[in-house]
Design a protein around this motif. Sequence first.
Motif, PDB file in Angstrom:
ATOM      1  N   GLU A 109       0.620  -1.515   0.324  1.00 33.21           N
ATOM      2  CA  GLU A 109      -0.396   0.261   0.475  1.00 33.21           C
ATOM      3  C   GLU A 109       0.863   1.429  -0.239  1.00 33.21           C
ATOM      4  O   GLU A 109       1.540   1.559   0.987  1.00 33.21           O
ATOM      5  N   VAL A 110       0.824   2.114  -0.627  1.00 32.47           N
ATOM      6  CA  VAL A 110       1.552   3.433  -1.323  1.00 32.47           C
ATOM      7  C   VAL A 110       0.586   4.332   0.150  1.00 32.47           C
ATOM      8  O   VAL A 110      -0.488   4.512  -0.781  1.00 32.47           O
ATOM      9  N   SER A 111       0.847   5.225   0.836  1.00 31.54           N
ATOM     10  CA  SER A 111       0.163   5.785   1.983  1.00 31.54           C
ATOM     11  C   SER A 111      -0.139   6.741   2.369  1.00 31.54           C
ATOM     12  O   SER A 111       1.235   7.302   2.315  1.00 31.54           O
ATOM     13  N   ASP A 112      -0.178   8.214   1.929  1.00 38.56           N
ATOM     14  CA  ASP A 112      -0.424   9.484   1.950  1.00 38.56           C
ATOM     15  C   ASP A 112      -1.743   9.440   3.175  1.00 38.56           C
ATOM     16  O   ASP A 112      -1.069   9.552   4.320  1.00 38.56           O
ATOM     17  N   GLU A 113      -2.961   9.376   2.808  1.00 38.81           N
ATOM     18  CA  GLU A 113      -3.851   9.835   3.934  1.00 38.81           C
ATOM     19  C   GLU A 113      -4.135   8.728   4.512  1.00 38.81           C
ATOM     20  O   GLU A 113      -5.177   9.435   5.597  1.00 38.81           O
ATOM     21  N   THR A 114      -3.976   7.861   4.213  1.00 34.19           N
ATOM     22  CA  THR A 114      -4.563   6.819   4.475  1.00 34.19           C
ATOM     23  C   THR A 114      -3.900   5.526   5.302  1.00 34.19           C
ATOM     24  O   THR A 114      -3.535   5.138   5.336  1.00 34.19           O
ATOM     25  N   VAL A 115      -2.855   6.451   5.942  1.00 31.25           N
ATOM     26  CA  VAL A 115      -1.587   5.767   6.770  1.00 31.25           C
ATOM     27  C   VAL A 115      -1.870   5.171   7.887  1.00 31.25           C
ATOM     28  O   VAL A 115      -1.697   4.014   8.327  1.00 31.25           O
ATOM     29  N   MET A 116      -2.381   5.296   8.828  1.00 36.22           N
ATOM     30  CA  MET A 116      -3.552   5.065  10.304  1.00 36.22           C
ATOM     31  C   MET A 116      -4.098   3.228   9.541  1.00 36.22           C
ATOM     32  O   MET A 116      -4.076   2.600  10.200  1.00 36.22           O
ATOM     33  N   GLN A 117      -5.539   3.576   8.550  1.00 34.84           N
ATOM     34  CA  GLN A 117      -5.823   2.500   7.842  1.00 34.84           C
ATOM     35  C   GLN A 117      -4.954   1.635   7.743  1.00 34.84           C
ATOM     36  O   GLN A 117      -5.324   0.228   7.909  1.00 34.84           O
ATOM     37  N   VAL A 121      -6.282  -1.571  10.325  1.00 31.97           N
ATOM     38  CA  VAL A 121      -7.011  -2.498   9.840  1.00 31.97           C
ATOM     39  C   VAL A 121      -6.641  -3.224   8.744  1.00 31.97           C
ATOM     40  O   VAL A 121      -6.625  -4.510   8.561  1.00 31.97           O
ATOM     41  N   LYS A 122      -5.464  -2.816   7.733  1.00 34.65           N
ATOM     42  CA  LYS A 122      -5.299  -3.142   6.457  1.00 34.65           C
ATOM     43  C   LYS A 122      -4.383  -4.443   6.859  1.00 34.65           C
ATOM     44  O   LYS A 122      -4.213  -5.522   6.476  1.00 34.65           O
ATOM     45  N   ALA A 123      -3.258  -4.255   7.990  1.00 26.90           N
ATOM     46  CA  ALA A 123      -2.279  -5.025   7.799  1.00 26.90           C
ATOM     47  C   ALA A 123      -3.232  -5.989   9.123  1.00 26.90           C
ATOM     48  O   ALA A 123      -2.600  -7.231   8.587  1.00 26.90           O
ATOM     49  N   LYS A 124      -4.626  -6.345   9.998  1.00 27.64           N
ATOM     50  CA  LYS A 124      -4.741  -7.017  10.485  1.00 27.64           C
ATOM     51  C   LYS A 124      -5.568  -8.069   9.076  1.00 27.64           C
ATOM     52  O   LYS A 124      -5.274  -9.213   9.423  1.00 27.64           O
ATOM     53  N   LEU A 125      -6.143  -7.358   8.225  1.00 31.62           N
ATOM     54  CA  LEU A 125      -6.969  -8.190   7.177  1.00 31.62           C
ATOM     55  C   LEU A 125      -5.339  -8.942   6.206  1.00 31.62           C
ATOM     56  O   LEU A 125      -5.726 -10.493   5.984  1.00 31.62           O
ATOM     57  N   TYR A 143       7.099   0.595   6.071  1.00 32.37           N
ATOM     58  CA  TYR A 143       6.933   0.021   7.210  1.00 32.37           C
ATOM     59  C   TYR A 143       6.889  -1.669   6.567  1.00 32.37           C
ATOM     60  O   TYR A 143       6.096  -1.797   4.999  1.00 32.37           O
ATOM     61  N   GLU A 144       7.695  -2.187   7.398  1.00 29.22           N
ATOM     62  CA  GLU A 144       7.641  -3.628   6.313  1.00 29.22           C
ATOM     63  C   GLU A 144       7.063  -4.903   7.875  1.00 29.22           C
ATOM     64  O   GLU A 144       7.374  -5.034   8.472  1.00 29.22           O
ATOM     65  N   HIS A 145       6.073  -5.573   7.077  1.00 30.11           N
ATOM     66  CA  HIS A 145       5.364  -6.620   8.442  1.00 30.11           C
ATOM     67  C   HIS A 145       5.613  -8.036   7.779  1.00 30.11           C
ATOM     68  O   HIS A 145       5.564  -8.218   6.510  1.00 30.11           O
ATOM     69  N   THR A 146       5.919  -8.911   8.540  1.00 27.27           N
ATOM     70  CA  THR A 146       6.394 -10.351   8.281  1.00 27.27           C
ATOM     71  C   THR A 146       5.534 -10.759   9.290  1.00 27.27           C
ATOM     72  O   THR A 146       5.412  -9.842  10.347  1.00 27.27           O
ATOM     73  N   ALA A 150      -3.658 -14.073  13.096  1.00 26.95           N
ATOM     74  CA  ALA A 150      -4.212 -14.434  12.755  1.00 26.95           C
ATOM     75  C   ALA A 150      -4.785 -13.168  13.639  1.00 26.95           C
ATOM     76  O   ALA A 150      -6.237 -12.823  12.979  1.00 26.95           O
ATOM     77  N   SER A 151      -4.168 -12.711  14.096  1.00 23.11           N
ATOM     78  CA  SER A 151      -5.069 -10.982  14.092  1.00 23.11           C
ATOM     79  C   SER A 151      -3.237  -9.907  13.893  1.00 23.11           C
ATOM     80  O   SER A 151      -3.953  -8.823  13.987  1.00 23.11           O
ATOM     81  N   GLY A 152      -2.756 -10.386  12.338  1.00 21.80           N
ATOM     82  CA  GLY A 152      -1.745  -9.363  11.903  1.00 21.80           C
ATOM     83  C   GLY A 152      -0.912 -10.155  11.247  1.00 21.80           C
ATOM     84  O   GLY A 152      -0.661 -10.415  10.654  1.00 21.80           O
ATOM     85  N   TYR A 153      -0.004  -9.283  12.183  1.00 14.12           N
ATOM     86  CA  TYR A 153       1.787  -9.484  11.875  1.00 14.12           C
ATOM     87  C   TYR A 153       2.299  -9.272  12.816  1.00 14.12           C
ATOM     88  O   TYR A 153       1.693  -8.308  13.771  1.00 14.12           O
ATOM     89  N   ARG A 154       3.094 -10.320  12.900  1.00 19.26           N
ATOM     90  CA  ARG A 154       4.029 -10.464  13.834  1.00 19.26           C
ATOM     91  C   ARG A 154       4.435  -9.741  14.229  1.00 19.26           C
ATOM     92  O   ARG A 154       5.586  -8.775  15.331  1.00 19.26           O
TER      93      ARG A 154
END
Length: 183
Positions: A109-117, A121-125, A143-146, A150-154
């Motif tokens: 996700e390239v994020s400008d106005e939607t960073v918090m979402q 929410v999207k990281a969890k999804l 931000y790299e999530h790996t 079941a609840s997002g990323y560790r």
Amino acid sequence: MTEEATLSYHWSRDEFVRAWDADVFERRVELVEGEVWPVVIGSWHGETVMTVAAVLPRRGVRISSSTLPTGDSLPDPDCWVRRRDAEPTESIGSRLAVWDPRDLLLVIEVSDETVMQDLGVKAKLYGRAGYPAYWVVTKDVIYEHTEPTASGYRLRAEYRAGDRIPIRYADTDLAVDDLLHPA
């Protein structure tokens, strides 16, 4: 229907697809956990999406910007990478393919106005779906999530100018400057 009732309505995936097929939405939108979210775009966003997509390693993969059915949601990540030989597991209507999470290698996700979402929410999804790596690209940080759970990323790491970010599916890395501040 009042505005409050419209905002609190929970859309099913099928309802959203029918509305989308009927051109009900006046702008580009996505379905995230039953809510219709506008897709925010602009000059910086568009240029950054194209830069990221252009520098990602392509050997053995396909890079897409299409809607990525994820559970009951239909998010529109800016870019995602799947194995070249992957086959859809099903389709939604005539335009959307559903993919096995094991074939998805990176969601961005390239994020400008939607960073918090995007970080919330999207990281969890995406984590809940089992996608192995998820990036949120902002003007200053990637931000790299790996390690999806079941609840997002560790794990979540931050990469800034001067750093190199791993491209795990290609066993290489890229300079963050080449993504955020191309010459």
